[in-house]
Design a protein around this motif. Sequence first.
Motif, PDB file in Angstrom:
ATOM      1  N   UNK A  93     -10.601 -46.894  14.607  1.00 30.66           N
ATOM      2  CA  UNK A  93     -10.043 -46.088  13.516  1.00 30.66           C
ATOM      3  C   UNK A  93      -9.038 -45.109  14.106  1.00 30.66           C
ATOM      4  N   UNK A  94      -7.792 -45.530  14.105  1.00 34.05           N
ATOM      5  CA  UNK A  94      -6.761 -44.728  14.752  1.00 34.05           C
ATOM      6  C   UNK A  94      -5.687 -44.374  13.723  1.00 34.05           C
ATOM      7  N   UNK A  95      -5.423 -43.085  13.588  1.00 29.91           N
ATOM      8  CA  UNK A  95      -4.345 -42.663  12.681  1.00 29.91           C
ATOM      9  C   UNK A  95      -3.033 -42.663  13.457  1.00 29.91           C
ATOM     10  N   UNK A  96      -1.988 -43.184  12.831  1.00 32.79           N
ATOM     11  CA  UNK A  96      -0.679 -43.216  13.480  1.00 32.79           C
ATOM     12  C   UNK A  96      -0.025 -41.841  13.310  1.00 32.79           C
ATOM     13  N   UNK A  97       0.274 -41.199  14.416  1.00 28.73           N
ATOM     14  CA  UNK A  97       0.936 -39.886  14.351  1.00 28.73           C
ATOM     15  C   UNK A  97       2.453 -40.059  14.376  1.00 28.73           C
ATOM     16  N   UNK A  98       2.924 -40.958  15.201  1.00 30.18           N
ATOM     17  CA  UNK A  98       4.366 -41.213  15.265  1.00 30.18           C
ATOM     18  C   UNK A  98       4.595 -42.650  15.714  1.00 30.18           C
ATOM     19  N   UNK A  99       5.825 -43.115  15.501  1.00 29.82           N
ATOM     20  CA  UNK A  99       6.168 -44.461  15.963  1.00 29.82           C
ATOM     21  C   UNK A  99       6.624 -45.374  14.840  1.00 29.82           C
ATOM     22  N   UNK A 100       6.524 -44.895  13.579  1.00 31.21           N
ATOM     23  CA  UNK A 100       6.967 -45.734  12.458  1.00 31.21           C
ATOM     24  C   UNK A 100       8.319 -45.271  11.912  1.00 31.21           C
ATOM     25  N   UNK A 101       8.968 -44.346  12.618  1.00 34.52           N
ATOM     26  CA  UNK A 101      10.224 -43.754  12.125  1.00 34.52           C
ATOM     27  C   UNK A 101      11.356 -44.783  12.038  1.00 34.52           C
ATOM     28  N   UNK A 102      12.158 -44.622  11.034  1.00 34.24           N
ATOM     29  CA  UNK A 102      13.412 -45.379  10.868  1.00 34.24           C
ATOM     30  C   UNK A 102      14.349 -44.434  10.134  1.00 34.24           C
ATOM     31  N   UNK A 103      15.044 -43.607  10.898  1.00 36.06           N
ATOM     32  CA  UNK A 103      15.828 -42.547  10.254  1.00 36.06           C
ATOM     33  C   UNK A 103      17.231 -42.461  10.839  1.00 36.06           C
ATOM     34  N   UNK A 104      18.175 -42.038   9.969  1.00 32.34           N
ATOM     35  CA  UNK A 104      19.470 -41.616  10.481  1.00 32.34           C
ATOM     36  C   UNK A 104      19.301 -40.138  10.816  1.00 32.34           C
ATOM     37  N   UNK A 105      19.411 -39.808  12.090  1.00 31.21           N
ATOM     38  CA  UNK A 105      19.195 -38.415  12.502  1.00 31.21           C
ATOM     39  C   UNK A 105      20.461 -37.592  12.274  1.00 31.21           C
ATOM     40  N   UNK A 106      21.558 -38.035  12.863  1.00 29.77           N
ATOM     41  CA  UNK A 106      22.802 -37.277  12.726  1.00 29.77           C
ATOM     42  C   UNK A 106      23.989 -38.177  13.012  1.00 29.77           C
ATOM     43  N   UNK A 107      25.170 -37.624  12.736  1.00 30.13           N
ATOM     44  CA  UNK A 107      26.377 -38.400  13.056  1.00 30.13           C
ATOM     45  C   UNK A 107      27.501 -37.445  13.425  1.00 30.13           C
TER      46      UNK A 107
END
Lengths: 110, 259
Positions: A93-107
């Motif tokens: 039983x493991x909660x995902x804290x990070x690693x599923x991100x798919x974001x435009x951060x900046x440009x």
Amino acid sequence: MHELSLTQGVIEICESSAGGRRVTAVVLLVGELSSVVPEALEFCFEACSKGTLLEGARLIIERIPARGKCHDCSNEFHLRSYYNSCPSCGGHQVAIISGEELRVKEMEVD
Amino acid sequence: MCTVCGCSPENQHHDHDHDHDHDHDHEHHEHGHSHSHGETKNARKIAVETDILSKNNRLARENRNLFFRKGVFVLNLVSSPGSGKTSILERTLHDLRQKLRFAVIEGDQQTDNDAVRIAATGVPVRQINTGAGCHLDAHMVSHAFESFNLEELDILLIENVGNLVCPASFDLGENHKVVVLSVTEGEDKPLKYPAMFHNADVMLLNKVDLLPYVDFDAEKCKEMARQVNPDILIFDVSSKTGEGMSDWYEWLAAGIRQG
């Protein structure tokens, strides 16, 4: 090859934020668990950006490490996949804290 | 141009002629908001901080709100090609269509073969051909269900494109993702395609009538599925013999009751 749809999303997002200016660089955050192949994103980006404000822009992909937190013993650890058990107690039983991100951060724009 | 989502007729998918007579509300508009770093308007760096899937997620949320308001229970069936999604649907529709009001959306790259099979059961069906696309998205689905009267439905079954990778990332507005795995495939598929099994709430282990003839360790497969997703609900079924289908039907009926 859903990277094609994702890349079209990136271009749409950047163009709507660019105010008509030419985009020279885009920084994406891509989590290790996001089922995305960075090389495929780069390939699609080059193809899809042609004729847009992003044509010729540098694509910078920052990988976000996957981290999980064990439900049983609260241990936080680096996940290599969704099926890693807790290295401390073996719990699944493991909660995902990070690693599923798919974001435009900046440009960057001209 | 579609007034809901801004799509043009040249959009990459096509499903059917639609008149854009939407009967559902759309909550425009959740653009990623950006702001310039620095004080001048010529600042070169712009913080965007927008999810790449934000548009799909917004449209999926609109679909979900509409389904909820109309009381329709919606499932997104995903699997690799050939696991038996369409056969499971055919059997389910055949057995339950007198008790529950169904509609089906079929997603394939090409052909309307599956829609023809579903239509033969007498249930309303729309086919989406994604062309080169490897998955359905919330936008395609929102157009496909325009032709259904949602008020008159209990359940909408969406059969996604056969693919265990890409459809995992695209929310359609469903209540649950249901992943189908058949015993003629590798038992380690849950570990090979973990994102899909992680995101699904239910797994149908299909073709269990063939277990005596294949080297497939069903218990080991389920253990691997639970490794990826400890909460996944698993039904052993055979769409051919009907074995195990009654448990699946009970789960469907319970889902509809809970709204």
